[in-house]
Design an enzyme around this catalytic site. Structure first.
Site, short mmCIF file in Angstrom:
data_model
loop_
_atom_site.label_atom_id
_atom_site.label_comp_id
_atom_site.label_asym_id
_atom_site.label_seq_id
_atom_site.Cartn_x
_atom_site.Cartn_y
_atom_site.Cartn_z
N TYR A 101 -9.02 2.61 -7.85
CA TYR A 101 -8.40 3.44 -6.81
C TYR A 101 -9.06 4.82 -6.72
O TYR A 101 -9.22 5.38 -5.65
CB TYR A 101 -6.88 3.54 -7.01
CG TYR A 101 -6.21 2.31 -6.47
CD1 TYR A 101 -5.91 1.22 -7.29
CD2 TYR A 101 -5.96 2.18 -5.10
CE1 TYR A 101 -5.35 0.05 -6.78
CE2 TYR A 101 -5.40 1.02 -4.58
CZ TYR A 101 -5.11 -0.04 -5.41
OH TYR A 101 -4.59 -1.19 -4.88
N ARG A 148 -12.02 4.40 -4.63
CA ARG A 148 -11.69 4.27 -3.20
C ARG A 148 -11.21 5.61 -2.63
O ARG A 148 -11.48 5.93 -1.47
CB ARG A 148 -10.65 3.18 -3.01
CG ARG A 148 -11.27 1.79 -3.19
CD ARG A 148 -10.24 0.71 -3.13
NE ARG A 148 -9.57 0.68 -1.84
CZ ARG A 148 -8.38 0.10 -1.66
NH1 ARG A 148 -7.74 -0.43 -2.70
NH2 ARG A 148 -7.83 0.09 -0.47
N HIS A 205 1.10 0.19 4.46
CA HIS A 205 0.83 -0.05 3.04
C HIS A 205 0.65 1.23 2.26
O HIS A 205 0.04 1.22 1.18
CB HIS A 205 -0.41 -0.96 2.90
CG HIS A 205 -0.21 -2.30 3.54
ND1 HIS A 205 -1.23 -3.06 4.03
CD2 HIS A 205 0.93 -3.01 3.80
CE1 HIS A 205 -0.75 -4.18 4.55
NE2 HIS A 205 0.55 -4.16 4.44
N CYS A 265 5.49 7.92 -9.30
CA CYS A 265 5.72 7.57 -10.70
C CYS A 265 6.05 6.09 -10.82
O CYS A 265 6.71 5.51 -9.95
CB CYS A 265 6.90 8.39 -11.24
SG CYS A 265 7.40 7.92 -12.91
N CYS A 320 10.28 6.74 -12.23
CA CYS A 320 11.36 7.44 -11.50
C CYS A 320 10.92 7.65 -10.05
O CYS A 320 9.90 7.10 -9.64
CB CYS A 320 11.66 8.79 -12.18
SG CYS A 320 10.41 10.05 -11.90
N CYS A 351 4.01 11.22 -15.43
CA CYS A 351 4.92 11.82 -14.44
C CYS A 351 5.39 13.20 -14.92
O CYS A 351 5.87 13.33 -16.05
CB CYS A 351 6.13 10.89 -14.27
SG CYS A 351 7.41 11.60 -13.23
N CYS A 373 9.77 12.79 -15.14
CA CYS A 373 10.46 12.05 -16.22
C CYS A 373 9.61 11.99 -17.48
O CYS A 373 10.07 11.55 -18.53
CB CYS A 373 10.79 10.63 -15.76
SG CYS A 373 9.35 9.55 -15.62
#
Ligand code: BV8
Ligand code: ZN
Length: 308
Positions: free
Chosen positions: A73, A76, A127, A135, A138, A188, A191
């Site tokens: 990712y 990309r 999408h 996260c 959470c 995250c 959390c």
């Protein structure tokens, strides 16, 4: 194979229908961004190292190896940030400004519609987006993170190709990927327990249900005059189902713009159209009677001359 009826690829016949269309839906796929240099899912672009991109776009792949999926990712994200919207993105944005009854649904997560200033109330990103971060645990989310590299551990994904014209080393399955242990990935901030993940809809994950209801209400509200199906293989559901749903209210022209009109118009109804070629070139031509001619000013600003 000749199309089944003479008007199928007639631009004049299409224009006659377009200028009388008040409600237009577009369903866009990876082929729309091909002219911006971004690979599609099918064909060569669909393979990332020796992985089928579709197998990496799943929660299971991320659970199994978050470092590998994040490298995919991050690459990309880097490609999409380096790319620019192409004339088709700008043409769809101008169509939205000229036709209030136009709604664009896009499967693409590259953010190019937004960078082409597509009016956001007439755009639904089915999408999600590569630039939305959320996260795993959470409901923390960051709507627009464009950090490139995303983090130090993923810096290899954000290098430009040292040998343009050859495959980028990161794409080469024979070049070992730097290992990316989970602890080196951003967690995250809320959390602390969850990992940050791309805010895209993976295979097996639900699309935003409120958005889907809104789309169904839009389609069911009144007759849809025209559905532009642009650069998509129509394999992925539920995105693939919207064009047929739009037909249910009466004579809707389904207009396919694709590099390969595989069925050559077979199965098309007499009110349908099909145009074979690059969406980046075709779409501005097809929409010209309404949006006018695209002119790039010296400062790079896109202007439209003529049209409505
Ligand atoms: C879901 C984000 C509930 C991630 C993506 C029936 C109903 C509901 C679900 C399913 C169903 N049947 C099967 C399913 C499961 C699955 C699915 O559809 N599987 C497929 C493979 C059969 N759907 C889901 O999981 C969806 N979730 O419905 O949840 C559920 C779950 C499980 C089971 C039942 C119900 C979630 C789907 C979203 C997946 N996420 N993207 C990421 O990007 O990494 S999809 C991803 O792949 C892209 O976003 C894009 O949507 C898709 C690729 O499709 P295309 O855009 O069409 O691109 P492609 O490369 O395939 O084609 C390019 C086309 O362009 C070609 O036609 C080519 O000829 C053309 N072209 C090329 N160059 C050009 C061009 N055209 C014009 N100009 C050019 N220059
Ligand atoms: Zn969290």
């Amino acid at each position: 194979m000749p199309p089944l009826h003479p008007n199928y690829s007639s631009i004049a016949a299409f224009h006659a229908k377009l200028v009388n269309s008040k409600r237009i839906l577009a369903v866009c796929g990876a082929g729309l961004s091909a002219a911006s240099g971004l690979p599609t899912f099918r064909g060569a672009g669909g393979i990332w190292r020796n992985h089928d991109a579709m197998t990496l776009a799943t929660p299971e792949a991320f659970d199994a190896d978050p470092g590998l999926v994040w490298m995919f990712y991050a690459y990309r994200r880097h490609m999409a940030l380096t790319a620019k919207p192409n004339p088709a993105h700008y043409a769809l944005a101008e169509l939205a400004r000229k036709v209030p009854g136009f709604m664009c649904l896009s499967q693409n997560v590259d953010n190019l519609h937004v960078r082409a200033s597509h009016p956001e109330e007439q755009l639904r990103l089915l999408h999600g987006s590569l630039f939305r971060i959320k996260c795993t645990t959470c409901d923390w989310a960051e709507p627009n993170n464009v950090d490139d590299p995303f983090c130090d551990a993923l810096a290899a994904a954000s290098t430009n190709n040292p040998k343009p014209g050859e495959p980028h080393p990161i794409l080469d399955a024979n070049t070992p990927l730097p290992s990316v242990p989970e602890e080196s990935l951003p967690h995250c901030p809320s959390c602390k327990a969850g990992l940050q993940r791309p805010g895209v809809v993976w295979f097996g994950e639900l699309l935003d249900m409120r958005m889907l209801e809104e789309i169904d209400e839009w389609i069911d509200d009144q007759k849809v005059d025209m559905v532009l199906v642009v650069g998509t293989s129509g394999v992925v559901w539920p995105a693939a189902g919207f064009a047929e749903r739009a037909r249910s209210k009466g004579k809707t022209s389904v207009v396919t713009v694709n590099m390969e009109l595989d069925s050559g118009g077979r199965g098309a109804r007499k009110e349908d159209f099909g145009f074979e070629g690059d969406a980046g070139t075709l779409l501005p031509q097809l929409l010209e009677p309404v949006i006018g001619k695209m002119v790039m000013r010296e400062d790079g600003e896109i202007m439209w001359e003529g049209g409505r």
